[in-house]
Design a protein around this motif. Structure first.
Motif, short mmCIF file in Angstrom:
data_model
loop_
_atom_site.label_atom_id
_atom_site.label_comp_id
_atom_site.label_asym_id
_atom_site.label_seq_id
_atom_site.Cartn_x
_atom_site.Cartn_y
_atom_site.Cartn_z
N GLY A 1 0.81 -1.23 0.00
CA GLY A 1 0.00 0.00 0.00
C GLY A 1 0.84 1.27 0.00
N LYS A 2 1.90 1.29 0.82
CA LYS A 2 2.74 2.49 0.93
C LYS A 2 3.44 2.77 -0.39
N ASP A 3 3.98 1.70 -1.02
CA ASP A 3 4.67 1.88 -2.31
C ASP A 3 3.72 2.38 -3.39
N LEU A 4 2.52 1.81 -3.43
CA LEU A 4 1.54 2.22 -4.44
C LEU A 4 1.16 3.68 -4.26
N LYS A 5 1.02 4.10 -3.00
CA LYS A 5 0.67 5.49 -2.72
C LYS A 5 1.81 6.43 -3.13
N SER A 6 3.04 5.99 -2.88
CA SER A 6 4.21 6.80 -3.27
C SER A 6 4.29 6.96 -4.78
N ILE A 7 4.01 5.86 -5.51
CA ILE A 7 4.04 5.92 -6.98
C ILE A 7 2.97 6.88 -7.47
N LEU A 8 1.76 6.79 -6.88
CA LEU A 8 0.66 7.67 -7.29
C LEU A 8 1.02 9.13 -7.08
N MET A 9 1.59 9.45 -5.92
CA MET A 9 1.99 10.84 -5.63
C MET A 9 3.09 11.30 -6.59
N ALA A 10 4.04 10.41 -6.89
CA ALA A 10 5.14 10.76 -7.79
C ALA A 10 4.61 11.07 -9.19
N LEU A 11 3.64 10.28 -9.65
CA LEU A 11 3.05 10.52 -10.98
C LEU A 11 2.30 11.84 -11.02
N LEU A 12 1.57 12.15 -9.96
CA LEU A 12 0.83 13.43 -9.90
C LEU A 12 1.80 14.61 -9.88
N ASP A 13 2.92 14.45 -9.18
CA ASP A 13 3.93 15.52 -9.14
C ASP A 13 4.57 15.73 -10.52
N MET A 14 4.70 14.65 -11.28
CA MET A 14 5.28 14.77 -12.63
C MET A 14 4.45 15.67 -13.53
N LEU A 15 3.13 15.71 -13.29
CA LEU A 15 2.23 16.45 -14.18
C LEU A 15 2.58 17.94 -14.26
N ILE A 16 3.06 18.51 -13.15
CA ILE A 16 3.30 19.96 -13.13
C ILE A 16 4.79 20.30 -13.01
N ASN A 17 5.63 19.30 -13.24
CA ASN A 17 7.09 19.51 -13.17
C ASN A 17 7.60 19.95 -14.55
N LYS A 18 8.20 21.11 -14.62
CA LYS A 18 8.67 21.65 -15.90
C LYS A 18 9.84 20.86 -16.48
N LYS A 19 10.49 20.05 -15.64
CA LYS A 19 11.63 19.25 -16.14
C LYS A 19 11.14 17.98 -16.86
N VAL A 20 9.86 17.71 -16.75
CA VAL A 20 9.29 16.50 -17.38
C VAL A 20 8.96 16.80 -18.84
N SER A 21 9.41 15.94 -19.74
CA SER A 21 9.12 16.14 -21.17
C SER A 21 7.65 15.87 -21.47
N GLY A 22 7.23 16.25 -22.67
CA GLY A 22 5.86 15.99 -23.09
C GLY A 22 5.55 14.50 -23.10
N TYR A 23 6.54 13.70 -23.56
CA TYR A 23 6.34 12.24 -23.60
C TYR A 23 6.16 11.68 -22.19
N GLY A 24 7.00 12.17 -21.27
CA GLY A 24 6.91 11.70 -19.89
C GLY A 24 5.58 12.07 -19.26
N ARG A 25 5.12 13.30 -19.55
CA ARG A 25 3.83 13.76 -19.00
C ARG A 25 2.68 12.91 -19.55
N ASP A 26 2.75 12.61 -20.84
CA ASP A 26 1.72 11.75 -21.45
C ASP A 26 1.65 10.39 -20.75
N GLN A 27 2.83 9.80 -20.49
CA GLN A 27 2.85 8.47 -19.89
C GLN A 27 2.38 8.51 -18.44
N ALA A 28 2.69 9.60 -17.72
CA ALA A 28 2.20 9.74 -16.34
C ALA A 28 0.67 9.81 -16.35
N LEU A 29 0.10 10.58 -17.28
CA LEU A 29 -1.36 10.67 -17.41
C LEU A 29 -1.96 9.32 -17.79
N ASN A 30 -1.29 8.62 -18.72
CA ASN A 30 -1.77 7.30 -19.14
C ASN A 30 -1.81 6.32 -17.98
#
Length: 934
Positions: free
Chosen positions: A273-302
């Motif tokens: 449970g803890k790992d899954l929650k950490s992954i979920l938070m990390a993916l949400l943080d990727m959405l608004i991180n300017k260092k993340v490429s468009g491809y990376g943002r697409d995959q986080a959303l997917n």
């Protein structure tokens, strides 16, 4: 001359003396002198063979093998030289070559025990070496050695890295890599920054994490979620996709989505449970991180789209959705609100904003009660209102663009926000702005907000003149085309109702012509040309526009080419356009009496355009097939699952069904890969979409050779969708064509018959054999006729307490000759397979004898043949009373008449079976052979 020849011989003899004395160096010295002075090839071969023996003693194996080879070159049957080379090669590790030499030795001297023993020993060593070299342990270590060796060339390293990927897909290989400090090595590969190495490392990790919860958790902790996110963030589509697949493998292993069992690990209690929650938070943080490429943002959303909303609405736990709304809804809205034309925006691809809208919609659909929906609306409302700023136009257009994202996702939420005071006014104000980017965002928002007819009516009243004004004044093609799409959408607000056209006669055709012109303009960017298809998606509701569009071959080709492009935001618009052109949208049927009543009471009654009649639709279908629609649809079906929404899949299924309507077109559909493309549509999507795709599959499989339409293993995937059509709630034509298809499949091989039974189709097929509808009953009986070779089916006919066998016997007496033939064929095969059924057949109905006589008297040879086979099976059933009853009846006379008939190629098979029956009766002693008096 003799003196010259004496020297090499003397040197050889001296060498022999030193060899016997054990002085190998001196022996080699004299043998070398002998070689230099010798001219006789045969003597030279002996000297080389002797020097080879010296080198063997000195353990100089390469020289020993070389000298032995020179001796063998002179005499291929030199056993001593062959054996010495064998010994040298064995010491050099070349076991396979040594084995060949000793094999030749044993062939020349088959009784030589030394040769035979060496042959056996080398054979065993080669087998052991092969076993070791191919063991997982050895292969893993070998790959590691190559990757760690700095001197290994690039190609060899890449091959080793890719071999690791293959090894990691097997559990033994994955475990070996893990145990051999593989994680550290793979981290080193990631550190190289080389695309091929990074991909190999990520894919190896994916293999190691697949289906193994403990290993997946260990790898996540050793590598780090942040590290994986940073890799997915790089500006490389392939790396981003591979890392996304790794995250998916981890998620499936940690949540139990991968159902494989791995022994002892099942007994371990691992809280992920803890790992899954950490992954979920990390993916949400990727959405608004300017260092993340468009491809990376697409995959986080997917990843969020695939794993946050419930897959099954019966599952009560939707806590991940609620968590994502609380911690990530504003982040998703921020992605929707990005304006690529402005500076300092998040990196995006053409697909990013649409993927974000799809995620917004999935989260909304996953909510279970009104308080949860109210909270969702409030978060959106707060975000949009918080962005409005009279002094900052960039913030305003960000808010309007975020609203556009909601209008493309959960329309209900976006529509409610559009109705809020000040928002529509803001859109209108932006349309009049001097900045082109403001106009563009506002026009797009107007387009998205006019999806519902009620809202469109409001905009027609307030915004048409505004859009026309923008269209005429702007010189920016991107804004011009969007304004035109807005006008197209408003112009088609009445749908296909001919009486509800919003604009004057001919206006929609002019708008469509302009859209087609932009669509064909390859100088424009894909995103702008996409809007031309958006316009056509609305305008093709007008039958005149449909007809003109399918006649425009360049425009059709341009649309199909765009459908195959990387920009998958276009899929929905293309699907809409094709649905309109083929008229395969859902149509309401109105009773004529109700139409007359509505007209009498002066209520609005929808009218059909003259060009929406069947013959016009068929012509359009032919044009689309000729224009290459099947290849375009096949590419669209393969699109990323997030962008290929269930609604889009449903539309594509409808289009396929419309295209397969004419039996003459089905061969073309198969030849261009349409059969293959239909299978995923029939297995996933909306309930209606799956039925439409399954029906299209049934049409193809019922009239084309299934082995050609669905080559290889794919043919087995077709069975489940076809069986899904055998439901009482499905339409009769769907039942009928599914039965025809299953009949074709059941006639191919036993593996397919077993697959049909595994999909539990048998009870449904039996049920349709009782159907009142003649065609459905015939199709079900023909299908059963092809299935009765299966033992499971035969066992069902042996069961007591049902009318299965009785029905089959009675169907043999029907007037429909095709039905008779199918039922009689099934009965013939059943009675041949199980002798007890011959007796049971006489017990299910008193009419059995009469029906049997009708069959063997039938004027159709195929039916008559089946009847005679049943008679023979009864005579051969070991039931003497039954055989006697048959021969005492009129059947004997009928058999005699048929058997005495003149040989006739058209009826020969019938005559032969009748004669076989008479011969069997003679063998049983029931009749005597005919003899002529002496």
């Amino acid at each position: 001359m003799m003196g010259e020849m004496a020297d090499p011989i003397q040197f050889k003899d001296e060498g022999n003396k030193y060899f016997q004395a054990g002085d190998m160096d001196k022996a080699i010295e004299f043998y070398t002198k002998a070689i230099k002075s010798c001219k006789d090839k045969k003597v030279l071969a002996i000297i080389y063979r002797n020097r080879s023996a010296c080198f063997l003693k000195k353990e100089s194996y390469a020289n020993a093998a070389s000298d032995a080879t020179k001796a063998i070159d002179v005499d291929a049957a030199d056993v001593k030289a062959l054996f010495r080379r064998c010994q040298a090669l064995e010491k050099l590790g070349k076991l396979d070559m040594a084995f060949k030499d000793v094999q030749r030795c044993s062939t020349i001297e088959p009784k030589n025990k030394t040769f035979l023993e060496t042959l056996r020993r080398l054979g065993a060593e080669i087998q052991a070496k092969l076993k070791t070299s191919f063991s997982t342990d050895s292969r893993v270590q070998n790959m590691f050695d190559i990757l760690l060796d700095e001197e290994s060339d690039k190609e060899k390293k890449e091959k080793a890295a890719n071999n690791l990927v293959v090894l990691a897909r097997e559990d033994a290989g994955a475990e070996r890599i893990f145990q051999n400090n593989g994680v550290a090595l793979l981290l080193d590969l990631l550190g190289t920054g080389k695309v091929e190495m990074v991909l190999a490392a990520i894919r190896t990790f994916a293999g190691m994490c697949t289906g193994h919860k403990a290993r997946a958790m260990a790898i996540i902790h050793m590598v780090g979620i942040d590290k994986l996110c940073s890799i997915m963030a790089v500006d490389n589509e392939e790396i981003a996709l591979a890392t996304s697949d790794l995250f998916q493998c981890v998620n499936d292993s940690l949540t139990g989505g991968d159902r494989r069992i791995y022994g002892k690990e099942e007994a371990m209690v691992l809280d992920a449970g803890k790992d899954l929650k950490s992954i979920l938070m990390a993916l949400l943080d990727m959405l608004i991180n300017k260092k993340v490429s468009g491809y990376g943002r697409d995959q986080a959303l997917n990843l969020l789209s695939r794993n946050v909303p419930r897959k099954n609405k019966k599952d009560t736990d939707h806590s991940k959705t609620l968590f994502t709304i609380d911690h990530g809804l504003k982040k998703i809205l921020k992605v929707c609100g990005q304006i690529p034309e402005l500076p300092d925006q998040l990196p995006m691809t053409e697909n990013t904003q649409l993927i974000a809208s799809v995620l917004l919609n999935k989260l909304w659909d996953d909510l279970r009660c009104d308080p949860e929906r109210d909270n969702y609306r409030e978060v959106c409302d707060e975000y949009i209102k918080g962005k409005f700023d009279p002094n900052d136009m960039d913030k305003n257009i960000h808010a309007i663009n975020a609203l556009s994202g909601l209008l493309q996702g959960p329309f209900e939420v976006g529509n409610q926000l559009v109705g809020r005071q000040g928002i529509m006014e803001m859109m209108v104000a932006l349309c009049g702005s001097e900045r082109e980017v403001d106009q563009m965002v506002a026009v797009e928002a107007l387009i998205h907000s006019s999806t519902k007819l009620s809202r469109a009516s409001f905009i027609i009243t307030n915004g048409v003149s505004l859009l026309k004004d923008v269209y005429k004044k702007t010189k920016n093609e991107k804004i011009k085309i969007r304004s035109l799409v807005g006008l197209c959408k408003l112009g088609s607000a009445g749908g296909d109702d001919y009486s509800m056209r919003q604009f004057a006669e001919g206006s929609t055709e002019k708008l469509a012509k302009q859209c087609r012109k932009w669509l064909c303009n390859t100088a424009m960017d894909t995103r702008t040309r996409k809007w031309a298809i958006e316009g056509l998606a609305y305008l093709t509701q007008d039958a005149d526009v449909k007809d003109e569009f399918v006649e425009d071959e360049p425009a059709l080709k341009a649309m199909f080419d765009l459908a195959k492009s990387k920009d998958k935001t276009i899929l929905y618009a293309v699907a809409c356009t094709l649905v309109n052109c083929t008229n395969c949208y859902e149509k309401k049927d109105f009773l004529p009496e109700l139409v007359q009543l509505a007209k009498f009471s002066k209520q609005h009654v929808p009218e059909q355009h003259p060009k929406d009649k069947k013959d016009f639709i068929q012509k359009r279908v032919k044009k689309l097939l000729k224009g290459g629609i099947i290849s375009a649809l096949s590419v669209m079906v393969k699109a990323d699952n997030t962008l290929l929404t269930d609604q889009t899949k449903e539309m594509l299924s409808r289009v396929f069904l419309a295209l397969a309507d004419d039996i003459k077109d089905r061969g073309t559909i198969c030849a261009q890969g349409g059969g293959k493309a239909l299978i995923p549509l029939a297995l996933e999507g909306t309930a209606i979409g799956k039925v439409r795709a399954a029906h299209a599959l049934a049409k193809i499989a019922s009239s084309c050779n299934p082995e050609i339409a669905f080559p290889g293993e794919r043919i087995y995937e077709v069975v489940r969708p076809l069986v899904s059509l055998l439901q009482p709630e499905r339409e009769g034509v769907e039942n009928y064509e599914a039965l025809l298809s299953l009949t074709n499949l059941a006639g191919l091989n036993d593996k397919l018959r077993v697959k049909i039974l595994k999909e539990k189709a048998l009870p449904e097929i039996e049920q349709y054999m009782f159907e009142d509808h003649d065609h459905i009953r015939l199709a079900a009986t023909e299908c059963m006729c092809n299935l009765v070779t299966c033992k499971e089916v035969q066992d069902r006919y042996m069961e007591d307490g049902n009318d299965r066998l009785k029905l089959l016997v009675l169907l043999c007496s029907e007037e429909d000759e095709k039905l008779q033939r199918a039922a009689a064929g099934a009965l013939a095969m059943l009675t041949a397979a199980n002798k007890k059924l011959c007796t049971k057949m006489t017990l299910v109905t008193l009419q059995w004898m009469e029906i049997l006589q009708r069959l063997i008297l039938h004027d159709q040879p195929q039916i008559q043949h089946r009847g005679l086979v049943i008679v023979y099976n009864m005579l051969n059933s070991d039931d003497n009373e039954l055989a006697k009853k048959l021969i005492e009846s009129e059947i004997l006379e009928i058999l005699s008449v048929i058997g005495k008939g003149m040989n006739n190629p058209k009826r020969q098979i019938v005559i032969d079976v009748a004669r076989t029956c008479l011969t069997k009766a003679m063998d049983l002693g029931l009749i005597k052979p005919f003899t002529t008096p002496s």
